[in-house]
Design a protein around this motif. Structure first.
Motif, short mmCIF file in Angstrom:
data_model
loop_
_atom_site.label_atom_id
_atom_site.label_comp_id
_atom_site.label_asym_id
_atom_site.label_seq_id
_atom_site.Cartn_x
_atom_site.Cartn_y
_atom_site.Cartn_z
N GLY A 19 -81.28 46.52 -12.82
CA GLY A 19 -82.10 47.15 -11.77
C GLY A 19 -82.68 46.14 -10.90
N THR A 42 -82.38 51.36 -6.28
CA THR A 42 -81.81 51.17 -7.50
C THR A 42 -81.70 52.62 -8.12
OG1 THR A 42 -83.26 49.19 -8.14
CG2 THR A 42 -82.15 50.17 -9.77
N SER A 44 -80.29 55.13 -11.03
CA SER A 44 -79.86 55.44 -12.59
C SER A 44 -78.48 56.11 -12.60
CB SER A 44 -80.95 56.14 -13.41
OG SER A 44 -80.58 56.54 -14.58
N THR A 72 -77.16 49.43 -9.67
CA THR A 72 -77.17 50.58 -10.43
C THR A 72 -77.49 50.43 -11.81
OG1 THR A 72 -74.82 50.32 -11.03
CG2 THR A 72 -75.45 51.78 -9.10
N VAL A 89 -86.49 52.21 -11.74
CA VAL A 89 -85.30 52.74 -11.10
C VAL A 89 -86.03 53.64 -9.94
CG1 VAL A 89 -83.70 52.59 -12.80
CG2 VAL A 89 -84.89 54.71 -12.54
#
Length: 317
Positions: A19, A42, A44, A72, A89
């Motif tokens: 990420g 970013t 998850s 991602t 993230v």
């Protein structure tokens, strides 16, 4: 659908992060790490296709409507809370309920903020194929399952009926339920959602009976209709002790969570993700394109976006 991960597995999952955003550990791996002033996010993403559908559509709109670059990270649910707390993230778009993590990070540490309701209600249960339930209506009551244990046997179930589960990493109550309800069944793990889907489709093609742990929303119901087996009714707290569980799984409104700093200073991206809310039908439509029609997540997202502007336009306002 919720996952249990050992400390070792959690570390391994975090080492696999690719990420960007605020992730100091992953800057060298991020394609956006050196982009000064770049608008990046970013997200998850969990391993099941419904979660992939959420991220695909969110990513497409962030990139094509808001001008962000999106990375991602595929990571199991419990490690995702750690990554979210630490800023590796920015957002988790589908959580099936982790009260311990919620208390630790949202209430106590305040490093994670609630991102609102996804709009989809999740439910785990035991299911049999509808074609079998129509022939044997009593199979939908757990008290009658043992009558059909012999028909549910497989080479892997050790002379008992097979209760098919997915990934061993999922948190399920199934072993405790089989024991506490005194059922003549053995839990057998397929290994992953994809492997479980393959087995279900093979059973269905052959017209064979099966009993499986499964969950909604899930696109497979459109291809293989299944009927839920009624377990003892769920009551608040009946699943508090994992060893003593003898009740059904709850219905869980699925939630979004954001890194607290991102929630405060993430600008248009954070505001958009808080407003991102769709229906089970929407999610299943995208999931079906990805898993069954074999479209790439980006192509599936684009197709859904082109046909549902009245839905997603409100997320940008």
């Amino acid at each position: 659908m919720r996952t249990r991960t050992t400390a070792l597995a959690a570390v391994g999952a975090l080492l696999l992060l690719t990420g960007c955003g605020a992730a100091d550990m992953t800057r060298q791996a991020s394609p956006f790490a050196n982009a000064q002033g770049a608008r990046t996010v970013t997200l998850s993403v969990q391993s099941w296709v419904g979660a992939q559908a959420n991220v695909a559509v969110a990513r497409y709109l962030l990139e094509h409507e808001l001008g962000y670059r999106v990375d991602t990270v595929q990571i199991d649910e419990v490690p995702a809370w750690d990554a979210l707390s630490q800023g590796r993230v920015d957002a988790l778009l589908e959580d099936w309920g982790h009260p311990d993590e919620e208390q630790r990070y949202v209430e106590d540490k305040k490093t994670i903020a609630r991102g609102g309701d996804l709009g989809v209600t999740g439910h785990i249960g035991w299911f049999v194929p509808t074609y079998f339930a129509k022939k044997h209506p009593d199979v939908t009551d757990w008290k009658n399952l043992d009558r059909y244990a012999e028909q549910m046997r497989t080479p892997e179930s050790g002379g008992k009926g097979q209760l098919m589960d997915g990934s061993p990493s999922y948190i399920t109550n199934d072993k405790a339920l089989v024991k506490n309800l005194d059922l003549d069944y053995q839990v057998v793990f397929a290994g992953s959602e994809a492997a479980q889907i393959t087995q279900i489709q093979q059973f269905a093609k052959a017209g064979k009976p099966f009993l499986t742990y499964w969950y909604a929303p899930q696109w497979l119901f459109k291809k293989v209709p299944m009927t839920e087996v009624k377990l003892p009714a769920y009551k608040e707290g009946c699943d508090a002790d994992p060893e003593k569980v003898a009740c059904a799984y709850p219905h869980t409104p699925l939630q979004k969570y954001l890194n607290a700093d991102f929630a405060r200073s993430g600008g248009e991206a954070a505001a958009f993700l808080k407003k991102f809310k769709w229906t089970t039908e929407d999610q299943n439509e995208v999931s079906l394109m990805i898993a069954d029609q074999k479209l790439s997540p980006e192509d599936a997202a684009q197709k859904w976006v082109e046909g549902h502007e009245s839905t997603w336009r409100a997320w940008l306002s």
